[in-house]
Design a protein around this motif. Structure first.
Motif, PDB file in Angstrom:
ATOM      1  N   ALA A  14      17.220  -7.942 -31.348  1.00 52.76           N
ATOM      2  CA  ALA A  14      18.488  -8.070 -30.621  1.00 52.76           C
ATOM      3  C   ALA A  14      18.321  -7.541 -29.207  1.00 52.76           C
ATOM      4  N   ALA A  15      18.986  -8.196 -28.260  1.00 54.94           N
ATOM      5  CA  ALA A  15      18.907  -7.769 -26.856  1.00 54.94           C
ATOM      6  C   ALA A  15      19.574  -6.417 -26.673  1.00 54.94           C
ATOM      7  N   GLY A  16      18.988  -5.584 -25.837  1.00 50.65           N
ATOM      8  CA  GLY A  16      19.580  -4.289 -25.514  1.00 50.65           C
ATOM      9  C   GLY A  16      20.741  -4.468 -24.550  1.00 50.65           C
ATOM     10  N   THR A  17      21.610  -3.479 -24.486  1.00 56.30           N
ATOM     11  CA  THR A  17      22.790  -3.588 -23.613  1.00 56.30           C
ATOM     12  C   THR A  17      22.395  -3.708 -22.135  1.00 56.30           C
ATOM     13  N   SER A  18      21.256  -3.112 -21.753  1.00 52.46           N
ATOM     14  CA  SER A  18      20.813  -3.205 -20.347  1.00 52.46           C
ATOM     15  C   SER A  18      20.427  -4.647 -20.010  1.00 52.46           C
ATOM     16  N   HIS A  19      19.873  -5.371 -21.003  1.00 49.88           N
ATOM     17  CA  HIS A  19      19.510  -6.777 -20.781  1.00 49.88           C
ATOM     18  C   HIS A  19      20.745  -7.665 -20.815  1.00 49.88           C
ATOM     19  N   SER A  20      21.620  -7.417 -21.807  1.00 52.51           N
ATOM     20  CA  SER A  20      22.850  -8.224 -21.927  1.00 52.51           C
ATOM     21  C   SER A  20      23.674  -8.130 -20.655  1.00 52.51           C
ATOM     22  N   ALA A  21      23.748  -6.922 -20.089  1.00 49.29           N
ATOM     23  CA  ALA A  21      24.573  -6.689 -18.895  1.00 49.29           C
ATOM     24  C   ALA A  21      24.074  -7.484 -17.696  1.00 49.29           C
ATOM     25  N   THR A  22      22.767  -7.734 -17.642  1.00 48.66           N
ATOM     26  CA  THR A  22      22.204  -8.465 -16.489  1.00 48.66           C
ATOM     27  C   THR A  22      21.874  -9.913 -16.837  1.00 48.66           C
ATOM     28  N   GLY A  23      22.295 -10.337 -18.036  1.00 54.86           N
ATOM     29  CA  GLY A  23      22.092 -11.734 -18.435  1.00 54.86           C
ATOM     30  C   GLY A  23      20.682 -12.065 -18.873  1.00 54.86           C
ATOM     31  N   LEU A  24      19.875 -11.034 -19.115  1.00 56.24           N
ATOM     32  CA  LEU A  24      18.498 -11.278 -19.564  1.00 56.24           C
ATOM     33  C   LEU A  24      18.446 -11.499 -21.071  1.00 56.24           C
ATOM     34  N   ASP A  25      17.525 -12.361 -21.510  1.00 53.04           N
ATOM     35  CA  ASP A  25      17.324 -12.577 -22.940  1.00 53.04           C
ATOM     36  C   ASP A  25      16.566 -11.404 -23.540  1.00 53.04           C
ATOM     37  N   CYS A  26      16.605 -11.321 -24.863  1.00 50.87           N
ATOM     38  CA  CYS A  26      15.813 -10.322 -25.583  1.00 50.87           C
ATOM     39  C   CYS A  26      14.333 -10.614 -25.349  1.00 50.87           C
ATOM     40  N   GLN A  27      13.572  -9.577 -25.044  1.00 49.56           N
ATOM     41  CA  GLN A  27      12.137  -9.773 -24.793  1.00 49.56           C
ATOM     42  C   GLN A  27      11.273  -9.274 -25.954  1.00 49.56           C
ATOM     43  N   ASP A  28      11.936  -8.965 -27.074  1.00 50.46           N
ATOM     44  CA  ASP A  28      11.218  -8.613 -28.315  1.00 50.46           C
ATOM     45  C   ASP A  28      11.065  -9.868 -29.157  1.00 50.46           C
ATOM     46  N   SER A  29      10.079  -9.837 -30.036  1.00 50.02           N
ATOM     47  CA  SER A  29       9.905 -10.933 -30.989  1.00 50.02           C
ATOM     48  C   SER A  29       9.322 -10.360 -32.279  1.00 50.02           C
ATOM     49  N   CYS A  30       9.612 -10.998 -33.414  1.00 45.91           N
ATOM     50  CA  CYS A  30       9.096 -10.447 -34.681  1.00 45.91           C
ATOM     51  C   CYS A  30       8.887 -11.527 -35.738  1.00 45.91           C
ATOM     52  N   TRP A  31       8.199 -11.127 -36.796  1.00 46.75           N
ATOM     53  CA  TRP A  31       7.847 -12.023 -37.896  1.00 46.75           C
ATOM     54  C   TRP A  31       7.700 -11.170 -39.152  1.00 46.75           C
ATOM     55  N   ALA A  32       8.279 -11.642 -40.265  1.00 47.73           N
ATOM     56  CA  ALA A  32       8.070 -10.984 -41.560  1.00 47.73           C
ATOM     57  C   ALA A  32       8.072 -12.068 -42.622  1.00 47.73           C
ATOM     58  N   GLN A  33       6.970 -12.185 -43.326  1.00 47.35           N
ATOM     59  CA  GLN A  33       6.859 -13.274 -44.305  1.00 47.35           C
ATOM     60  C   GLN A  33       5.931 -12.890 -45.451  1.00 47.35           C
ATOM     61  N   VAL A  34       6.203 -13.495 -46.609  1.00 50.88           N
ATOM     62  CA  VAL A  34       5.292 -13.366 -47.745  1.00 50.88           C
ATOM     63  C   VAL A  34       4.745 -14.759 -48.029  1.00 50.88           C
ATOM     64  N   ASP A  35       3.427 -14.919 -47.886  1.00 53.61           N
ATOM     65  CA  ASP A  35       2.764 -16.187 -48.232  1.00 53.61           C
ATOM     66  C   ASP A  35       2.225 -16.077 -49.648  1.00 53.61           C
ATOM     67  N   THR A  36       2.449 -17.119 -50.434  1.00 50.15           N
ATOM     68  CA  THR A  36       1.914 -17.130 -51.799  1.00 50.15           C
ATOM     69  C   THR A  36       1.127 -18.419 -52.002  1.00 50.15           C
ATOM     70  N   PRO A  37      -0.135 -18.459 -51.535  1.00 49.94           N
ATOM     71  CA  PRO A  37      -0.947 -19.656 -51.720  1.00 49.94           C
ATOM     72  C   PRO A  37      -1.145 -19.941 -53.209  1.00 49.94           C
ATOM     73  N   ALA A  38      -1.212 -21.214 -53.569  1.00 54.03           N
ATOM     74  CA  ALA A  38      -1.300 -21.626 -54.979  1.00 54.03           C
ATOM     75  C   ALA A  38      -2.403 -20.874 -55.715  1.00 54.03           C
ATOM     76  N   GLY A  39      -2.030 -20.230 -56.813  1.00 55.06           N
ATOM     77  CA  GLY A  39      -3.010 -19.556 -57.674  1.00 55.06           C
ATOM     78  C   GLY A  39      -3.594 -18.285 -57.092  1.00 55.06           C
TER      79      GLY A  39
END
Length: 256
Positions: A14-39
């Motif tokens: 989520a964008a911080g209030t300092s970024h929201s106030a100046t119209g900047l997008d969130c500059q963080d990014s993330c990923w969380a996943q569980v892969d279950t390849p067959a077998g």
């Protein structure tokens, strides 16, 4: 623990209030996943990147870093087997650097303009690897309660840190391997750091994590769909924004 081992995950930025106030997008990014390849056994992967505020394309760098890490992970998950050690961490970081340097070349700017931090957690039934370049933090429970195996990195001066595009990034890379699957895990950008860690002792602030891990471990299938919305409400809450004006990312996993 055999093939049946798996995790429940949730992640958000989520964008911080300092970024929201100046119209900047969130500059963080993330990923969380569980892969279950067959077998095969399940593979948990969590990645967090925080684009440098001083970099023109920092947010894009963070997005590209996460995408590159996720693609690296999916290739690894498709292999008959792979080891979780220093080599894995270095290969992952080198892969991300190649993507960022290529993007910089295409944009005709220095790689520094795509600078971001990078944190990763990978776990299978055979073991767990955590890796980190820059600030933010990783908290894991491998069976001895919550611990912070890698101290969050700050640079020479306050508000300075290390980035994956730095010349000495591979030297700065910290990794830590465990011979067991992770029971609980969290990775977060520095916007959450002061809420999640006892900074003076570099330990996890247990009361911060307890509600998240409880909800994750007890959620019904119906509630599982609402976890993402609940996390985003928390990240955008007044209680959090009073403590930090920076972009905020939190990614969590619980073995179920």
């Amino acid at each position: 623990m055999g093939l049946g081992v798996t995790w429940r995950v949730v992640a958000g930025s989520a964008a911080g209030t300092s970024h929201s106030a100046t119209g900047l997008d969130c500059q963080d990014s993330c990923w969380a996943q569980v892969d279950t390849p067959a077998g095969k056994t399940a593979v948990l992967s969590i990645f967090v990147a925080d684009g440098a505020g001083s970099a023109k394309h920092g947010g894009e760098g963070a997005e590209l870093a996460i995408k590159a890490a996720a693609e690296f992970m999916q290739k690894k998950a498709a292999l008959p087997e792979f080891g979780l050690g220093d080599d894995f961490a270095v290969d992952c970081v080198m892969g991300i650097r190649a993507v960022l340097f290529s993007a910089a070349e295409k944009a005709k700017v220095r790689a520094r303009e795509f600078a971001c931090t990078f944190l990763g957690i990978v776990s299978t039934n055979l073991g767990t690897l955590i890796m980190q370049i820059g600030d933010g933090g990783i908290v894991v429970d491998i069976g001895n309660g919550l611990e912070v195996p890698i101290a969050p990195m700050s640079g020479e001066y306050a508000n300075m840190t290390h980035f994956i595009t730095d010349e000495d990034a591979v030297d700065r890379l910290e990794s830590h391997a465990f011979s067991k699957p992770v029971l609980k895990a969290a990775a977060f950008s520095d916007g959450i750091q002061r809420l999640a860690l006892q900074m003076d002792t570099n330990t996890a602030h247990e009361p911060f994590f307890a509600p998240f891990f409880k909800v994750l471990s007890t959620a019904t299938a119906e509630q599982e769909d609402q976890l993402q919305d609940a996390l985003m409400r928390f990240l955008n809450s007044e209680a959090v924004n009073e403590r930090t004006d920076d972009d905020k990312t939190l990614a969590l996993a619980v073995l179920i």
